[in-house]
Structure formats: C-alpha cells, structure tokens
Design an enzyme around this catalytic site. Sequence first.
Site, PDB file in Angstrom:
ATOM      1  N   ASP A  98       0.789  -1.227   0.000  1.00 28.10           N
ATOM      2  CA  ASP A  98       0.000   0.000   0.000  1.00 28.10           C
ATOM      3  C   ASP A  98       0.823   1.279   0.000  1.00 28.10           C
ATOM      4  OD1 ASP A  98       1.051  -0.035   2.574  1.00 28.10           O
ATOM      5  OD2 ASP A  98      -0.820  -0.689   3.504  1.00 28.10           O
ATOM      6  N   GLU A 120       0.086  -9.071  -1.041  1.00 26.88           N
ATOM      7  CA  GLU A 120      -0.609  -8.554   0.141  1.00 26.88           C
ATOM      8  C   GLU A 120      -1.823  -7.724  -0.280  1.00 26.88           C
ATOM      9  OE1 GLU A 120       1.425  -7.337   4.125  1.00 26.88           O
ATOM     10  OE2 GLU A 120       0.612  -5.486   3.286  1.00 26.88           O
ATOM     11  N   GLU A 134      -2.245   5.025   2.744  1.00 25.43           N
ATOM     12  CA  GLU A 134      -2.168   3.604   2.412  1.00 25.43           C
ATOM     13  C   GLU A 134      -3.508   2.989   2.027  1.00 25.43           C
ATOM     14  OE1 GLU A 134       1.469   4.572   4.794  1.00 25.43           O
ATOM     15  OE2 GLU A 134      -0.666   5.018   5.008  1.00 25.43           O
ATOM     16  N   HIS A 211       4.774   5.398  14.626  1.00 27.33           N
ATOM     17  CA  HIS A 211       5.259   6.281  13.568  1.00 27.33           C
ATOM     18  C   HIS A 211       4.195   6.765  12.591  1.00 27.33           C
ATOM     19  CE1 HIS A 211       4.991   2.450  11.434  1.00 27.33           C
ATOM     20  NE2 HIS A 211       4.963   3.159  10.328  1.00 27.33           N
ATOM     21  N   ARG A 213       1.414   8.518  10.348  1.00 28.86           N
ATOM     22  CA  ARG A 213       1.073   9.931  10.153  1.00 28.86           C
ATOM     23  C   ARG A 213      -0.147  10.334  10.962  1.00 28.86           C
ATOM     24  NH1 ARG A 213       2.579   8.573   4.792  1.00 28.86           N
ATOM     25  NH2 ARG A 213       4.157   9.958   3.878  1.00 28.86           N
ATOM     26  N   HIS A 244      11.367   6.185  14.876  1.00 28.93           N
ATOM     27  CA  HIS A 244      11.372   6.590  13.474  1.00 28.93           C
ATOM     28  C   HIS A 244      12.092   7.933  13.339  1.00 28.93           C
ATOM     29  CE1 HIS A 244       9.744   7.836   9.549  1.00 28.93           C
ATOM     30  NE2 HIS A 244       9.448   6.566   9.348  1.00 28.93           N
TER      31      HIS A 244
END
Length: 373
Positions: A98, A120, A134, A211, A213, A244
């Site tokens: 994604d 996937e 994603e 991590h 967004r 991250h």
Amino acid sequence: MRKIKVMLLFGTRPEAIKMAPLVIALKKDPRFQTIVTLTAQHREMLDQVLELFSITADYDLNLMQPGQTLSYLTASILNALKPILTAESPDMILVHGDTTTAFSAALSAFYEQIPIGHVEAGLRTKNKYSPYPEEMNRTLIGQLGDLHFSPTLGNRDNLIREDIPKSRIVITGNTVIDALLMTVTDDYHFENPILNAIDFINKRVILLTCHRRENIGKPMDHIFFAMRELVLANPDIEVIFPMHPNPQIAEIAMPLLFDLDRVHILAPLDYGEMSNLIGRAYLVLTDSGGLQEEAPALGKPVVVLRQETERPEAVDAGTVIMGGVDSDNIINITQQLLDDPKAYQAMAHAINPYGDGQASARICAAIADYFKP
C-alpha cells in the site's frame, strides 16, 4: 521454453522485507527471469534489508529527497519507470501492499498495459484517511491489478465485494512470515550494545513502535504518556523504542520518555536486529501493520495503537488487541496482559492467521499458472 519475465518494484523497508523472500524464490525458480527495480522511496532503511538478504537491484531510481511530498514522489516514479518498462517489457510487474511506490508503479504498468500482480492484496479499513495514504493506495491497486495475492480469506472476500473476479485471487499467507522464519535464530547476537545488555530473562521487555502519520499530534502524545505511566507502575518492565527518524515524533516522545532509565530510545533497527528483538520481547505495542503479523508468528501478544486495523483477522484470532490511542485504554489493556497470565497466554498461543512461511512458493506457482498457454 521462454522464461516468464517478472519485475518486482519496491522502495521502502517494509516492502523490501516482504518482497525479499519472493525475490529469492523467483530467482531460484527456472521458470522465471527476475528483475528487481527500486524507487528508494526510503534509502538507508531499504539498503539494510537488501544487504541482509543479499539482493542486488537491476535498476535503482534513487528518488528519495528530503521533505518529499506524495505528489512529488508519485510523479517522479511515473516519469522514471516509463523508459524502464518500455525497454524491459516485463510479462508482469509485482508490487507490494500500500505504499506510494506500489500505487505509482501499478499505475505506470497500467499505462503500459503490463499485467500487475499485487502482493498482500485485499487489506481494508474502509476509511480512506486511515491509514493515510495507504488505504486508498491499496484500494486503487486492487482496481488496477490482474492477479491478487491475498494473505487471508478475509482479504479475498474484501476484493470479491469490490467485484474482483474470484479466479484472479490466490490465498497465499503473508510473505512476511517467510522472511521472519528466514531471519530469527536462537543464538542471535545483537550488534546494538544496548540490546545485548538487556536482561530478557528476568525483565519483561516491551517493544514499542509508533510512527503513523495519523497518530502524530495528540494521539501520539497519549500513547507516550501511557508508556510513561506503565513504566512507572511496573518496575520489572523495560521498554525498547526504535524511534522513526521523523523529527515530529522525537518532539512528542522525548519530553515524556527521555528521563526514564528503563526506556531505551534507539535509532531504527535493521531487520535482523528487529525480528530477533521481537522474538525475545514479552509484549509488543505498535501502530505498525507488519508487526501485527510478525509478532504473533513468534508467540508475542500485540496491542495495536490505532483506531482501526486493516488486519481484523488478527483481532478475530486473538493474536492482537486494539488499544486505540486513548491513554487510559492503552494502560488498562497493557496492564491486564502484565497482570493476568491467563490473558497473556491466551494471546501468546492463539493461532497466527497469516500463514506458514510458504507464501512465496504459492505466489510463484500462481504466476506460472497465470501464464500457462
């Protein structure tokens, strides 16, 4: 007999981890000619994985730029891939999951009328902004794709509901389990000295990653506050937090965690270190998608630090539990797993729904079958 020319395109560390066993399987299979193309959407973290699995790229676009936007990256990938696809004319391209790399590569292949295999495939939250970007990347790849490799029955059913023909969907398990089983060893020696100094036998080690967004801001503040409270309340736990590199994360995390001597804030770990750390941890708290698949394969319960998950099979199987982003909820759920051995063992021994480590072999077989005369 002419070999089937397959080009794998990826550019981030998670993609590389999950595509590595497939690259290895395709290269060993005499039916295929295999081409590896990197966008380097991430650079250093990607290179660590390639080195670990001894993978050399045929094409490296090296597109990563400081502060790159999604628009920049999408346009750059489209422009850079066109001459490569024209020159190589692969029979199929394979993209994973994604990422912006996966979506842009699929769109580029579509423009060249090259069949697309989606590894996937079929994960959904049905909230187009969570995870962002994603959820829409994988949904759009689903519409562009020609062959869909779904880890689970639920993923397949998501695609069928979107009018993807059942005949073009193959249930494979997840290639991340293939990668994990190739990497974790009982006698592993960490390169990081902090990890080698941790008492994994007498301490209960929590692996924390955070991590995403959509968690940056108040949700992440709540997550790190919950971790602080858990550490202060439980003198036998140690927290390992590979942070991250996004500076926004450090701005939120450091004021809450830096002064705690049982919280070890590390630079991102390479895959060998990370997978073996999962194997030795007691519990995993994460907003990562991949860790929801990996940790249960090693018998480690997972508390998901998100509002939704595109991996509901793990929730249904009992290998993960939704902690959300509310401090009290995270604390209560985690504390129960620390206090209640029966609750912990129920999750640790639940059957992982993501497969047996043979996903790459199933994908190879499905591609060969797709191109049968």
